[in-house]
Write a protein that holds these residues in place. Structure first.
Motif, PDB file in Angstrom:
ATOM      1  N   TRP A   1     -24.612  -5.216  24.182  1.00 17.13           N
ATOM      2  CA  TRP A   1     -25.666  -5.217  23.479  1.00 17.13           C
ATOM      3  C   TRP A   1     -25.316  -6.210  22.174  1.00 17.13           C
ATOM      4  O   TRP A   1     -25.902  -6.994  21.570  1.00 17.13           O
ATOM      5  CB  TRP A   1     -26.475  -4.153  22.971  1.00 17.13           C
ATOM      6  CG  TRP A   1     -27.508  -4.035  22.004  1.00 17.13           C
ATOM      7  CD1 TRP A   1     -27.405  -4.139  20.930  1.00 17.13           C
ATOM      8  CD2 TRP A   1     -28.644  -4.203  22.422  1.00 17.13           C
ATOM      9  NE1 TRP A   1     -28.818  -4.380  20.191  1.00 17.13           N
ATOM     10  CE2 TRP A   1     -29.581  -4.440  21.161  1.00 17.13           C
ATOM     11  CE3 TRP A   1     -29.715  -4.436  23.406  1.00 17.13           C
ATOM     12  CZ2 TRP A   1     -30.758  -4.789  20.936  1.00 17.13           C
ATOM     13  CZ3 TRP A   1     -30.927  -4.766  23.504  1.00 17.13           C
ATOM     14  CH2 TRP A   1     -31.572  -4.793  22.140  1.00 17.13           C
ATOM     15  N   GLU A   2     -24.080  -5.503  21.409  1.00 14.64           N
ATOM     16  CA  GLU A   2     -23.475  -6.160  20.462  1.00 14.64           C
ATOM     17  C   GLU A   2     -23.378  -7.634  20.588  1.00 14.64           C
ATOM     18  O   GLU A   2     -23.626  -8.529  19.834  1.00 14.64           O
ATOM     19  CB  GLU A   2     -22.287  -5.472  19.931  1.00 14.64           C
ATOM     20  CG  GLU A   2     -22.816  -4.047  19.305  1.00 14.64           C
ATOM     21  CD  GLU A   2     -21.676  -3.056  18.901  1.00 14.64           C
ATOM     22  OE1 GLU A   2     -20.530  -3.536  19.387  1.00 14.64           O
ATOM     23  OE2 GLU A   2     -21.930  -2.222  18.198  1.00 14.64           O
ATOM     24  N   ARG A   3     -22.605  -7.862  21.644  1.00 10.09           N
ATOM     25  CA  ARG A   3     -22.424  -9.354  22.052  1.00 10.09           C
ATOM     26  C   ARG A   3     -23.851 -10.267  22.098  1.00 10.09           C
ATOM     27  O   ARG A   3     -23.672 -11.334  21.402  1.00 10.09           O
ATOM     28  CB  ARG A   3     -21.595  -9.285  22.991  1.00 10.09           C
ATOM     29  CG  ARG A   3     -21.163 -10.934  23.697  1.00 10.09           C
ATOM     30  CD  ARG A   3     -20.254 -11.437  22.719  1.00 10.09           C
ATOM     31  NE  ARG A   3     -19.927 -12.859  23.282  1.00 10.09           N
ATOM     32  CZ  ARG A   3     -19.497 -13.629  22.225  1.00 10.09           C
ATOM     33  NH1 ARG A   3     -19.390 -13.576  20.930  1.00 10.09           N
ATOM     34  NH2 ARG A   3     -19.244 -14.949  22.563  1.00 10.09           N
ATOM     35  N   GLY A   4     -24.633  -9.668  22.584  1.00  2.81           N
ATOM     36  CA  GLY A   4     -26.022 -10.429  22.862  1.00  2.81           C
ATOM     37  C   GLY A   4     -26.643 -10.490  21.444  1.00  2.81           C
ATOM     38  O   GLY A   4     -27.225 -11.593  21.145  1.00  2.81           O
ATOM     39  N   GLU A   5     -26.551  -9.667  20.502  1.00  4.56           N
ATOM     40  CA  GLU A   5     -26.908  -9.797  19.298  1.00  4.56           C
ATOM     41  C   GLU A   5     -26.257 -10.973  18.516  1.00  4.56           C
ATOM     42  O   GLU A   5     -26.722 -11.772  17.663  1.00  4.56           O
ATOM     43  CB  GLU A   5     -26.924  -8.284  18.303  1.00  4.56           C
ATOM     44  CG  GLU A   5     -27.717  -7.340  18.868  1.00  4.56           C
ATOM     45  CD  GLU A   5     -29.220  -7.777  18.390  1.00  4.56           C
ATOM     46  OE1 GLU A   5     -29.502  -8.260  17.415  1.00  4.56           O
ATOM     47  OE2 GLU A   5     -30.175  -7.399  19.050  1.00  4.56           O
ATOM     48  N   LYS A   6     -24.892 -11.062  18.629  1.00  2.58           N
ATOM     49  CA  LYS A   6     -24.201 -12.134  18.146  1.00  2.58           C
ATOM     50  C   LYS A   6     -24.527 -13.655  18.722  1.00  2.58           C
ATOM     51  O   LYS A   6     -24.784 -14.544  18.097  1.00  2.58           O
ATOM     52  CB  LYS A   6     -22.529 -11.951  18.340  1.00  2.58           C
ATOM     53  CG  LYS A   6     -22.149 -10.776  17.436  1.00  2.58           C
ATOM     54  CD  LYS A   6     -20.851 -10.549  17.544  1.00  2.58           C
ATOM     55  CE  LYS A   6     -20.150  -9.184  16.734  1.00  2.58           C
ATOM     56  NZ  LYS A   6     -18.726  -8.987  16.978  1.00  2.58           N
ATOM     57  N   LEU A   7     -24.746 -13.762  19.962  1.00  2.42           N
ATOM     58  CA  LEU A   7     -24.926 -14.731  20.697  1.00  2.42           C
ATOM     59  C   LEU A   7     -26.512 -15.275  20.247  1.00  2.42           C
ATOM     60  O   LEU A   7     -26.819 -16.153  20.192  1.00  2.42           O
ATOM     61  CB  LEU A   7     -25.143 -14.669  22.141  1.00  2.42           C
ATOM     62  CG  LEU A   7     -23.405 -14.341  22.866  1.00  2.42           C
ATOM     63  CD1 LEU A   7     -23.705 -13.997  24.205  1.00  2.42           C
ATOM     64  CD2 LEU A   7     -22.803 -15.775  22.555  1.00  2.42           C
TER      65      LEU A   7
END
Length: 76
Positions: free
Chosen positions: A37-43
Protein backbone atom coordinates in the motif's frame (compact mmCIF):
# COMPACT_ATOMS: atom_id res chain seq x y z
CA UNK A 1 11.95 7.60 -2.56
CA UNK A 2 14.74 10.16 -2.17
CA UNK A 3 17.32 7.35 -2.33
CA UNK A 4 15.87 5.85 -5.48
CA UNK A 5 15.99 7.12 -9.03
CA UNK A 6 12.58 8.50 -9.91
CA UNK A 7 10.91 6.18 -12.41
CA UNK A 8 9.36 7.42 -15.63
CA UNK A 9 5.61 7.90 -15.69
CA UNK A 10 5.19 4.67 -17.62
CA UNK A 11 7.39 2.69 -15.21
CA UNK A 12 5.55 4.07 -12.17
CA UNK A 13 2.14 3.40 -13.71
CA UNK A 14 3.11 -0.15 -14.64
CA UNK A 15 4.45 -0.91 -11.16
CA UNK A 16 1.39 0.70 -9.57
CA UNK A 17 -0.84 -1.55 -11.67
CA UNK A 18 1.10 -4.56 -10.40
CA UNK A 19 0.83 -3.37 -6.78
CA UNK A 20 -2.95 -3.01 -7.13
CA UNK A 21 -3.22 -6.45 -8.74
CA UNK A 22 -1.27 -8.04 -5.89
CA UNK A 23 -3.35 -6.27 -3.24
CA UNK A 24 -6.60 -7.28 -4.91
CA UNK A 25 -5.46 -10.89 -5.24
CA UNK A 26 -5.13 -11.13 -1.47
CA UNK A 27 -3.26 -13.83 0.37
CA UNK A 28 -0.74 -11.40 1.83
CA UNK A 29 0.12 -10.81 5.42
CA UNK A 30 -0.94 -7.55 6.98
CA UNK A 31 2.68 -6.37 6.94
CA UNK A 32 3.06 -7.22 3.24
CA UNK A 33 -0.21 -5.48 2.44
CA UNK A 34 0.86 -2.33 4.28
CA UNK A 35 4.24 -2.30 2.52
CA UNK A 36 2.55 -2.69 -0.86
CA UNK A 37 0.00 0.00 0.00
CA UNK A 38 2.80 2.41 0.95
CA UNK A 39 4.67 1.64 -2.27
CA UNK A 40 1.47 2.21 -4.21
CA UNK A 41 0.99 5.59 -2.54
CA UNK A 42 4.53 6.61 -3.52
CA UNK A 43 4.01 5.45 -7.09
CA UNK A 44 0.69 7.30 -7.31
CA UNK A 45 2.49 10.46 -6.16
CA UNK A 46 5.17 9.98 -8.82
CA UNK A 47 2.48 9.57 -11.49
CA UNK A 48 0.66 12.68 -10.28
CA UNK A 49 3.89 14.70 -10.35
CA UNK A 50 4.58 13.60 -13.93
CA UNK A 51 1.02 14.48 -14.97
CA UNK A 52 1.15 17.86 -13.22
CA UNK A 53 4.43 18.65 -14.98
CA UNK A 54 2.86 17.72 -18.31
CA UNK A 55 -0.14 19.98 -17.57
CA UNK A 56 2.19 22.91 -16.81
CA UNK A 57 4.17 22.37 -20.02
CA UNK A 58 0.98 22.07 -22.06
CA UNK A 59 -0.49 25.22 -20.54
CA UNK A 60 2.74 27.13 -21.27
CA UNK A 61 2.79 25.90 -24.86
CA UNK A 62 -0.86 26.83 -25.35
CA UNK A 63 -0.30 30.29 -23.83
CA UNK A 64 2.68 30.83 -26.12
CA UNK A 65 0.61 29.90 -29.16
CA UNK A 66 -2.01 32.48 -28.22
CA UNK A 67 0.47 35.33 -27.78
CA UNK A 68 1.45 37.28 -30.89
CA UNK A 69 5.15 37.44 -31.74
CA UNK A 70 6.19 40.78 -30.24
CA UNK A 71 9.89 40.37 -31.02
CA UNK A 72 9.52 41.65 -34.56
CA UNK A 73 11.13 38.50 -35.95
CA UNK A 74 7.93 37.31 -37.57
CA UNK A 75 8.00 37.64 -41.36
CA UNK A 76 4.27 38.46 -41.41
Amino acid sequence: MADEKTPSYEQAREELTEVVRRLEAGGLTLEQSIELWERGEKLATVCEEWLQGARVKLAAAMAQRRQPDLSGDSPF
